[in-house]
Design a protein around this motif. Structure first.
Motif, PDB file in Angstrom:
ATOM      1  N   THR A  77       0.817  -1.216   0.000  1.00 57.14           N
ATOM      2  CA  THR A  77       0.000   0.000   0.000  1.00 57.14           C
ATOM      3  C   THR A  77       0.848   1.262   0.000  1.00 57.14           C
ATOM      4  O   THR A  77       0.326   2.365   0.153  1.00 57.14           O
ATOM      5  N   GLY A  78       2.164   1.111  -0.157  1.00 59.15           N
ATOM      6  CA  GLY A  78       3.038   2.272  -0.206  1.00 59.15           C
ATOM      7  C   GLY A  78       3.563   2.651   1.171  1.00 59.15           C
ATOM      8  O   GLY A  78       3.328   1.954   2.168  1.00 59.15           O
ATOM      9  N   VAL A  79       4.275   3.751   1.239  1.00 65.64           N
ATOM     10  CA  VAL A  79       4.878   4.211   2.494  1.00 65.64           C
ATOM     11  C   VAL A  79       4.623   5.704   2.664  1.00 65.64           C
ATOM     12  O   VAL A  79       4.498   6.448   1.696  1.00 65.64           O
ATOM     13  N   ALA A  80       4.534   6.125   3.923  1.00 65.85           N
ATOM     14  CA  ALA A  80       4.458   7.547   4.247  1.00 65.85           C
ATOM     15  C   ALA A  80       5.879   8.067   4.438  1.00 65.85           C
ATOM     16  O   ALA A  80       6.827   7.292   4.597  1.00 65.85           O
ATOM     17  N   MET A  81       6.043   9.375   4.460  1.00 65.86           N
ATOM     18  CA  MET A  81       7.396   9.928   4.469  1.00 65.86           C
ATOM     19  C   MET A  81       7.529  11.135   5.377  1.00 65.86           C
ATOM     20  O   MET A  81       6.572  11.858   5.649  1.00 65.86           O
ATOM     21  N   THR A  82       8.758  11.317   5.873  1.00 66.31           N
ATOM     22  CA  THR A  82       9.121  12.544   6.580  1.00 66.31           C
ATOM     23  C   THR A  82      10.155  13.336   5.785  1.00 66.31           C
ATOM     24  O   THR A  82      10.563  14.408   6.214  1.00 66.31           O
ATOM     25  N   GLY A  83      10.577  12.801   4.652  1.00 67.52           N
ATOM     26  CA  GLY A  83      11.574  13.451   3.820  1.00 67.52           C
ATOM     27  C   GLY A  83      12.070  12.490   2.757  1.00 67.52           C
ATOM     28  O   GLY A  83      11.447  11.456   2.498  1.00 67.52           O
ATOM     29  N   TRP A  84      13.197  12.810   2.143  1.00 70.36           N
ATOM     30  CA  TRP A  84      13.738  11.966   1.086  1.00 70.36           C
ATOM     31  C   TRP A  84      15.254  12.091   1.064  1.00 70.36           C
ATOM     32  O   TRP A  84      15.837  12.976   1.695  1.00 70.36           O
ATOM     33  N   TYR A  85      15.892  11.178   0.352  1.00 69.25           N
ATOM     34  CA  TYR A  85      17.351  11.210   0.224  1.00 69.25           C
ATOM     35  C   TYR A  85      17.709  10.966  -1.229  1.00 69.25           C
ATOM     36  O   TYR A  85      16.905  10.429  -2.019  1.00 69.25           O
ATOM     37  N   LEU A  86      18.900  11.333  -1.594  1.00 64.85           N
ATOM     38  CA  LEU A  86      19.400  11.036  -2.929  1.00 64.85           C
ATOM     39  C   LEU A  86      20.912  10.908  -2.902  1.00 64.85           C
ATOM     40  O   LEU A  86      21.580  11.447  -2.024  1.00 64.85           O
ATOM     41  N   HIS A  87      21.423  10.161  -3.862  1.00 65.98           N
ATOM     42  CA  HIS A  87      22.863  10.024  -4.088  1.00 65.98           C
ATOM     43  C   HIS A  87      23.208  10.717  -5.394  1.00 65.98           C
ATOM     44  O   HIS A  87      22.460  10.594  -6.381  1.00 65.98           O
ATOM     45  N   THR A  88      24.308  11.408  -5.437  1.00 63.54           N
ATOM     46  CA  THR A  88      24.746  12.033  -6.681  1.00 63.54           C
ATOM     47  C   THR A  88      25.108  10.959  -7.707  1.00 63.54           C
ATOM     48  O   THR A  88      25.227   9.776  -7.386  1.00 63.54           O
ATOM     49  N   LEU A 178      25.744  11.533  -0.562  1.00 64.99           N
ATOM     50  CA  LEU A 178      24.419  11.434   0.031  1.00 64.99           C
ATOM     51  C   LEU A 178      23.925  12.796   0.521  1.00 64.99           C
ATOM     52  O   LEU A 178      24.655  13.533   1.180  1.00 64.99           O
ATOM     53  N   SER A 179      22.679  13.113   0.185  1.00 66.71           N
ATOM     54  CA  SER A 179      22.001  14.297   0.728  1.00 66.71           C
ATOM     55  C   SER A 179      20.641  13.867   1.246  1.00 66.71           C
ATOM     56  O   SER A 179      19.941  13.082   0.598  1.00 66.71           O
ATOM     57  N   THR A 180      20.273  14.354   2.424  1.00 65.14           N
ATOM     58  CA  THR A 180      18.964  14.054   2.989  1.00 65.14           C
ATOM     59  C   THR A 180      18.188  15.347   3.193  1.00 65.14           C
ATOM     60  O   THR A 180      18.759  16.393   3.505  1.00 65.14           O
ATOM     61  N   PHE A 181      16.884  15.261   3.018  1.00 69.07           N
ATOM     62  CA  PHE A 181      15.997  16.414   3.147  1.00 69.07           C
ATOM     63  C   PHE A 181      14.839  15.998   4.050  1.00 69.07           C
ATOM     64  O   PHE A 181      14.046  15.127   3.684  1.00 69.07           O
ATOM     65  N   LEU A 182      14.745  16.595   5.228  1.00 69.76           N
ATOM     66  CA  LEU A 182      13.732  16.224   6.206  1.00 69.76           C
ATOM     67  C   LEU A 182      12.700  17.328   6.372  1.00 69.76           C
ATOM     68  O   LEU A 182      13.052  18.493   6.539  1.00 69.76           O
ATOM     69  N   LEU A 183      11.431  16.941   6.347  1.00 73.08           N
ATOM     70  CA  LEU A 183      10.337  17.878   6.605  1.00 73.08           C
ATOM     71  C   LEU A 183       9.979  17.827   8.084  1.00 73.08           C
ATOM     72  O   LEU A 183       8.827  17.696   8.476  1.00 73.08           O
ATOM     73  N   LYS A 184      11.005  17.936   8.892  1.00 70.73           N
ATOM     74  CA  LYS A 184      10.846  17.963  10.340  1.00 70.73           C
ATOM     75  C   LYS A 184      11.543  19.208  10.865  1.00 70.73           C
ATOM     76  O   LYS A 184      12.749  19.182  11.112  1.00 70.73           O
TER      77      LYS A 184
END
Length: 225
Positions: A77-88, A178-184
């Motif tokens: 059913t998918g996942v909820a999120m508090t943010g996202w991450y990415l790798h260059t 690695l970069s992380t982006f949090l909506l907290k």
């Protein structure tokens, strides 16, 4: 409805859409998302690779790159999120195509890529021409915006307001970038934005009422000393 403690979701699919790269490319000039990995962060605030307790991290998504986007799909059913991450990007000397501005989208519809023509990036006059939308149709699915590099508080619905501020990702390649982006937001930012403002207004109203009472209760010559 958003699961308690999360900012958005749950969604089955999340999409990173790159609108501007480090070297200034935008629109049809962008030939790929410029990242080697993209995914969602859960309640523990860590990417899967950085979690102290892996069992607390969200599962690795199934990822697909097309056009200027990378789609991360999660099971069930998918996942909820508090943010996202990415790798260059992993390739050497690929810093120029790193994302400098992007939008993050979520959907529970099933996108259909077909021959890929739905993901072809159209040309625009300015890189931010497509940065204002909060909902879009892309490859047969309706997507809701859930992120951008920078944000601030809204004054209602939506709660989040996405800002047109570019970023500079790490020069390291792959997982080292690695970069992380949090909506907290930190507690003090919440206090300064919501609580301090209300206290200031309330105190001002209190002084105004107190002044009016004094002016009415005291002799006229005392009220104007």
């Amino acid at each position: 409805k958003t699961t308690a403690g999360y900012a958005f979701g749950p969604f089955k699919h999340y999409r990173l859409e790159v609108l501007l790269t480090r070297n200034g490319s935008f629109g049809s000039q962008i030939v790929g998302p410029g990242v080697s990995e993209f995914g969602i962060i859960g309640l523990n605030g860590c990417s899967p690779h950085g979690s102290i307790y892996p069992r607390d991290a969200l599962p690795q998504p199934v990822s697909l790159s097309t056009g200027n986007s990378m789609v991360a799909s999660y099971p069930g059913t998918g996942v909820a999120m508090t943010g996202w991450y990415l790798h260059t990007g992993k390739a050497e000397n690929s810093e120029d195509v790193d994302p400098a501005f992007f939008s993050v989208w979520g959907t529970n519809d099933t996108p259909y890529l077909g021959d890929g023509s739905c993901a072809v990036v159209s040309n625009v006059d300015r890189w931010y021409d497509n940065a204002y939308a909060y909902e879009v149709d892309w490859c047969g699915a309706k997507w809701t915006k859930v992120g951008s590099p920078s944000w601030t508080y809204g004054q209602g619905d939506p709660f989040w307001e996405w800002m047109l501020l570019t970023i500079s990702l790490p020069l390291e390649r792959g997982s080292e970038g690695l970069s992380t982006f949090l909506l907290k937001p930190p507690w003090y930012r919440y206090v300064l934005y919501w609580v301090a403002g209300d206290i200031t207004v309330a105190f001002g109203n209190f002084l105004a009422v107190g002044s009016a009472i004094c002016r009415g209760a005291l002799p006229h010559k005392w009220a104007h000393f």
